[in-house]
Write an enzyme that holds these catalytic residues in place. Structure first.
Site, PDB file in Angstrom:
ATOM      1  N   HIS A 184      -8.281   5.972 -31.202  1.00  0.00           N
ATOM      2  CA  HIS A 184      -7.655   5.696 -32.513  1.00  0.00           C
ATOM      3  C   HIS A 184      -7.888   6.828 -33.515  1.00  0.00           C
ATOM      4  O   HIS A 184      -8.524   6.639 -34.538  1.00  0.00           O
ATOM      5  CB  HIS A 184      -8.109   4.345 -33.087  1.00  0.00           C
ATOM      6  CG  HIS A 184      -9.581   4.027 -32.971  1.00  0.00           C
ATOM      7  ND1 HIS A 184     -10.570   4.892 -33.367  1.00  0.00           N
ATOM      8  CD2 HIS A 184     -10.211   2.936 -32.502  1.00  0.00           C
ATOM      9  CE1 HIS A 184     -11.748   4.328 -33.154  1.00  0.00           C
ATOM     10  NE2 HIS A 184     -11.550   3.147 -32.619  1.00  0.00           N
ATOM     11  N   LEU A 229     -11.126   0.338 -39.010  1.00  0.00           N
ATOM     12  CA  LEU A 229     -11.989   1.515 -38.820  1.00  0.00           C
ATOM     13  C   LEU A 229     -11.565   2.257 -37.560  1.00  0.00           C
ATOM     14  O   LEU A 229     -11.318   1.611 -36.543  1.00  0.00           O
ATOM     15  CB  LEU A 229     -13.454   1.096 -38.713  1.00  0.00           C
ATOM     16  CG  LEU A 229     -14.091   0.652 -40.033  1.00  0.00           C
ATOM     17  CD1 LEU A 229     -15.474   0.068 -39.794  1.00  0.00           C
ATOM     18  CD2 LEU A 229     -14.171   1.823 -41.024  1.00  0.00           C
ATOM     19  N   ASP A 257      -5.335  -0.745 -30.765  1.00  0.00           N
ATOM     20  CA  ASP A 257      -6.546  -1.210 -31.461  1.00  0.00           C
ATOM     21  C   ASP A 257      -6.289  -2.537 -32.175  1.00  0.00           C
ATOM     22  O   ASP A 257      -6.915  -2.812 -33.201  1.00  0.00           O
ATOM     23  CB  ASP A 257      -7.088  -0.154 -32.434  1.00  0.00           C
ATOM     24  CG  ASP A 257      -8.543  -0.403 -32.794  1.00  0.00           C
ATOM     25  OD1 ASP A 257      -9.216  -1.190 -32.107  1.00  0.00           O
ATOM     26  OD2 ASP A 257      -9.015   0.180 -33.788  1.00  0.00           O
ATOM     27  N   HIS A 261      -9.214 -10.816 -36.384  1.00  0.00           N
ATOM     28  CA  HIS A 261     -10.271 -11.505 -37.140  1.00  0.00           C
ATOM     29  C   HIS A 261      -9.586 -12.661 -37.860  1.00  0.00           C
ATOM     30  O   HIS A 261      -8.415 -12.545 -38.242  1.00  0.00           O
ATOM     31  CB  HIS A 261     -10.898 -10.566 -38.188  1.00  0.00           C
ATOM     32  CG  HIS A 261     -11.683  -9.437 -37.608  1.00  0.00           C
ATOM     33  ND1 HIS A 261     -12.988  -9.569 -37.181  1.00  0.00           N
ATOM     34  CD2 HIS A 261     -11.344  -8.156 -37.364  1.00  0.00           C
ATOM     35  CE1 HIS A 261     -13.422  -8.408 -36.715  1.00  0.00           C
ATOM     36  NE2 HIS A 261     -12.436  -7.529 -36.802  1.00  0.00           N
ATOM     37  N   ALA A 273     -13.232  -5.318 -40.449  1.00  0.00           N
ATOM     38  CA  ALA A 273     -12.287  -4.230 -40.160  1.00  0.00           C
ATOM     39  C   ALA A 273     -11.431  -4.604 -38.957  1.00  0.00           C
ATOM     40  O   ALA A 273     -11.957  -5.041 -37.937  1.00  0.00           O
ATOM     41  CB  ALA A 273     -13.057  -2.953 -39.868  1.00  0.00           C
TER      42      ALA A 273
HETATM   43  O1  DOR Z   1     -10.900  -1.848 -37.204  1.00  0.00           O
HETATM   44  C1  DOR Z   1     -11.564  -1.969 -36.190  1.00  0.00           C
HETATM   45  N1  DOR Z   1     -11.776  -3.182 -35.611  1.00  0.00           N
HETATM   46  N2  DOR Z   1     -12.120  -0.875 -35.636  1.00  0.00           N
HETATM   47  C2  DOR Z   1     -12.973  -0.960 -34.623  1.00  0.00           C
HETATM   48  O2  DOR Z   1     -13.465   0.064 -34.211  1.00  0.00           O
HETATM   49  C3  DOR Z   1     -13.369  -2.274 -34.060  1.00  0.00           C
HETATM   50  C4  DOR Z   1     -12.363  -3.296 -34.322  1.00  0.00           C
HETATM   51  C5  DOR Z   1     -12.869  -4.701 -34.077  1.00  0.00           C
HETATM   52  O3  DOR Z   1     -13.452  -4.934 -33.019  1.00  0.00           O
HETATM   53  O4  DOR Z   1     -12.660  -5.575 -34.919  1.00  0.00           O
HETATM   54 ZN    ZN Z   2     -11.046  -0.742 -31.270  1.00  0.00          ZN
END
Ligand code: DOR
Ligand code: ZN
Length: 353
Positions: A184, A229, A257, A261, A273
């Site tokens: 990413h 992230l 990616d 959540h 993130a």
């Molecule tokens: O935004 C992100 N979410 N970046 C990551 O590196 C991990 C990921 C997550 O697992 O939620």
């Molecule tokens: Zn990831």
């Protein structure tokens, strides 16, 4: 291996070899059951990230996780999970050999400790891992890198660029034949590094980093669903990523990616993130490539370059994307909660049919 078909591009529709997602978070249990059908509808395979709680650090755990993914797949859907191990300071060379011998584990993920979601068990000093990385180099097992330094003194927006100098370059000098995927990527620095570096290196690029710059996080107020992230960067970096993705350089390929959540965990005083894009990933990539006038480059990026790097066959079957307006739902079920997809409530101009 199926013949490489040139993408048949026309104004209103594009047909591609069925794509793969080379960077995906599926989570586990009820959340896994909610998100897996979205990915399986668009992608034949995905590299499945190991940052569960607890992390997937052994071959046995990865194979058990693979079984849970296959069990969660709805009747009649086909999808192949490509498993990964979570690298720790204590991952042994023998564990890598077991992973390789399984034939089902395709990479090992480096999370610098503290860099992102569930990275606490990640690596604190990469030199501790050198005997293990050396075996990976010997057996052609790729290292997937979350490329950000975690030093709180380094500005959040500079962490990827500093990682290249402090970690990536020394690592690849010491282990020049180790296959590395810079995951990413978000900056011109990373795109330039991957384009010009020698040896076996590639990078994944998300749809959201191709479509948005950091203004999206603050447009009229704080917008947590654009927080991921590595964080979105300024426009000049987005343009460099679009240039890399649409260049036809096989070192750059698709990795969403997509990171679910719950709505509550994102819309929070300390929000998690991750952008959820599994539902509409190919539509977002089509939009990005269309905006760049490069739809004919999408097939290489989405369907051909990843298999080549991972030495896997190109998929049979195809996917067709049509220029067609459709509106994303505001929320989707996520276990006993909900997830807000990126672009919730917005109208997209491409639709996978
Ligand atoms: O935004 C992100 N979410 N970046 C990551 O590196 C991990 C990921 C997550 O697992 O939620
Ligand atoms: Zn990831």
């Amino acid at each position: 291996m199926s013949p490489i078909t040139a993408a048949s591009a026309s104004l209103n529709s594009i047909t591609l070899t069925r794509p793969d997602d080379w960077h995906l978070h599926l989570r586990d249990d009820a959340v896994l059951a909610s998100v897996l059908p979205h990915t399986a509808k668009q992608f034949a395979r995905a590299i499945v990230m190991p940052n569960l709680k607890p992390p997937v650090t052994t071959t046995a755990a990865a194979l058990a996780y693979r079984e849970r993914i296959i069990a969660a797949l709805p009747e009649g859907m086909r999808f192949e999970p490509l498993m990964t191990l979570y690298l720790t300071n204590n991952t042994t060379p023998d564990e890598i050999r077991r992973a390789r011998d399984s034939g089902l584990i395709h990479a090992v993920k480096l999370y610098p400790a503290g860099a992102t979601t569930n990275s606490d068990a990640g690596v604190t000093d990469l030199r501790l891992c050198y005997p293990t990385l050396d075996v990976m180099q010997q057996c052609g097992m790729p290292l997937l890198v979350h490329g950000e330094v975690t030093d709180p003194a380094i500005d959040l927006f500079d962490r990827e660029a500093v990682f290249i100098d402090q970690v990536m370059v020394p690592l690849r000098n010491d282990l020049p034949e180790l296959k590395v995927v810079f995951e990413h990527i978000t900056t011109k620095h990373a795109a330039d590094y991957v384009s010009s570096a020698s040896g076996p290196i590639a990078a994944t690029i998300t749809a959201h980093h191709l479509l948005y710059n950091r203004n999206a996080i603050f447009l009229g107020g704080i917008r947590p669903h654009y927080y991921c992230l590595p964080v979105l960067k300024r426009e000049s970096h987005r343009l460099a990523l679009v240039k890399a993705a649409t260049s036809g350089n096989p070192r750059f390929f698709l990795g969403t990616d997509s990171a679910p959540h719950s709505k509550g965990a994102k819309e929070h005083a300390c929000g998690c993130a991750g952008c959820y894009t599994a539902l509409h990933a190919m539509e977002l990539y089509a939009e990005a490539f269309d905006q760049a006038g490069a739809l004919e480059k999408l097939e290489g990026f989405a369907s051909l370059f990843g298999p080549s790097f991972y030495q896997l066959p190109v998929n049979s079957g195809q996917i067709t994307l049509q220029r067609q307006d459709w509106t994303l739902p505001m929320e989707l079920p996520l276990g006993n909660s909900t997830v807000v997809p990126l672009n919730a409530g917005e109208t997209l101009r491409w639709k996978a049919v």
